[in-house]
Scaffold this active site. Structure first.
Site, PDB file in Angstrom:
ATOM      1  N   SER A   1       0.806  -1.224   0.000  1.00 57.87           N
ATOM      2  CA  SER A   1       0.000   0.000   0.000  1.00 57.87           C
ATOM      3  C   SER A   1       0.836   1.270   0.000  1.00 57.87           C
ATOM      4  O   SER A   1       0.385   2.317  -0.489  1.00 57.87           O
ATOM      5  CB  SER A   1      -0.942   0.003   1.210  1.00 57.87           C
ATOM      6  OG  SER A   1      -0.214  -0.147   2.420  1.00 57.87           O
TER       7      SER A   1
ATOM      8  N   HIS B   1      -0.924   6.361   5.964  1.00 60.98           N
ATOM      9  CA  HIS B   1      -0.380   6.089   4.639  1.00 60.98           C
ATOM     10  C   HIS B   1       0.018   7.379   3.937  1.00 60.98           C
ATOM     11  O   HIS B   1      -0.441   8.464   4.300  1.00 60.98           O
ATOM     12  CB  HIS B   1      -1.400   5.331   3.779  1.00 60.98           C
ATOM     13  CG  HIS B   1      -1.454   3.865   4.051  1.00 60.98           C
ATOM     14  ND1 HIS B   1      -2.121   3.343   5.129  1.00 60.98           N
ATOM     15  CD2 HIS B   1      -0.894   2.808   3.394  1.00 60.98           C
ATOM     16  CE1 HIS B   1      -1.986   2.022   5.116  1.00 60.98           C
ATOM     17  NE2 HIS B   1      -1.248   1.671   4.085  1.00 60.98           N
TER      18      HIS B   1
END
Length: 288
Positions: free
Chosen positions: A40, A270
């Site tokens: 990711s 993230h």
């Protein structure tokens, strides 16, 4: 008049970025077939626009591989990164929501000449365990290091012990990349900084104060594992931890990493779009 001025400034800013990127591209070796592999932190979950092949990989059209391919003017670009991937998903199908991501190494060809790999954080559940456990422990000891204590058993840091095993997994993946694409320049991409070297921001990164330093040490251990795997396999390591100093989750408008809150343009913990842009620039500089 103000609107017109603002539009002119915006256009000039975009042009400056493009000119800088293309100028740097002229100083970089030319590549024809680029394949991007990873988890990711490569795929860019929720960063617009999201691809649908498959939707469950949460792969962005603006992740760092896509931006790097544009900067390098690569004629052929394939991005098979997928959120949640670990090293086993390089050689086996990864089941995701509404689909399956094929084994990532299947995207490689004998004439592939550039490969980036960003993997390792999900092996043995290290990343998910940290962000899934540490915030919940803060209330028990806000100024201490409850998460570090939680994962230290008989004096052994179990998170770092898992990372030491991850190194061998990454080495095996990199070795296989070289076997399948023997002419390729292979880059093992490190993970950017999540926490600042000092100070805290519990409303954004809800770890206990004493766990910030430990989080950094765990991430540094992971990056050392990636670097050693690169050295052992004849690949090149790209450090993003050092160059991302000042862009951690606590950095406000300068942050490359999203904090705990889900946003329409970035997943919790993230990289955001600015982070992907920063990573693309770091990798391009490494190639130059």
């Amino acid at each position: 008049m103000r609107v017109r001025r603002g539009l002119i400034v915006a256009v000039l800013s975009v042009c400056t970025v493009l000119v800088s990127a293309f100028t740097a591209s002229a100083q970089t070796e030319h590549y024809s077939r680029y394949v991007a592999l990873g988890d990711s932190y490569t795929a860019g979950p929720l960063i617009p626009l999201q691809r649908l092949d498959p939707l469950g990989c949460l792969r962005s059209t603006s992740d760092y591989p896509a931006q790097l391919a544009l900067r390098l003017l690569v004629p052929s670009f394939t991005d098979v990164s997928c959120s949640g991937a670990d090293t086993t998903d390089m050689t086996a199908p990864q089941q995701v929501t509404l689909g399956t991501n094929p084994p990532q190494l299947d995207a490689l060809r004998a004439d592939t000449d550039l490969v980036t790999l960003g993997i390792g954080g999900n092996d043995y559940g290290v990343f998910g365990t940290l962000v899934g456990t540490c915030p919940g422990l803060r209330a028990s000891d806000p100024t201490g290091n409850p998460c570090q204590r939680q994962f230290t058993v008989d004096g052994v840091d179990t998170m770092k012990a898992k990372i030491s095993q991850t190194q061998g997994n990454i080495t095996a993946v990199l070795t296989e990349i070289h076997r399948r694409s023997p002419q390729a320049k292979v880059l093992a991409i490190g993970y950017p900084r999540i926490a600042p070297p000092s100070g805290t921001c519990p409303n954004v990164l809800p770890f206990a104060d004493g766990d910030y330093a430990w989080l950094n040490s765990v991430e540094e251990a992971l990056n050392q594992a990636v670097a050693k795997a690169a050295a052992d396999s004849g690949s090149s390591y790209v450090d993003t931890f050092g160059p991302s100093l000042g862009h951690d989750a606590c950095a406000g408008a300068a942050a490359w990493i999203n904090g705990k809150d889900l946003k329409l343009t970035a997943a919790p913990y993230h990289p955001n779009f600015a982070g992907m842009t920063g990573l693309a620039a770091i990798i391009q500089a490494a190639l130059a």
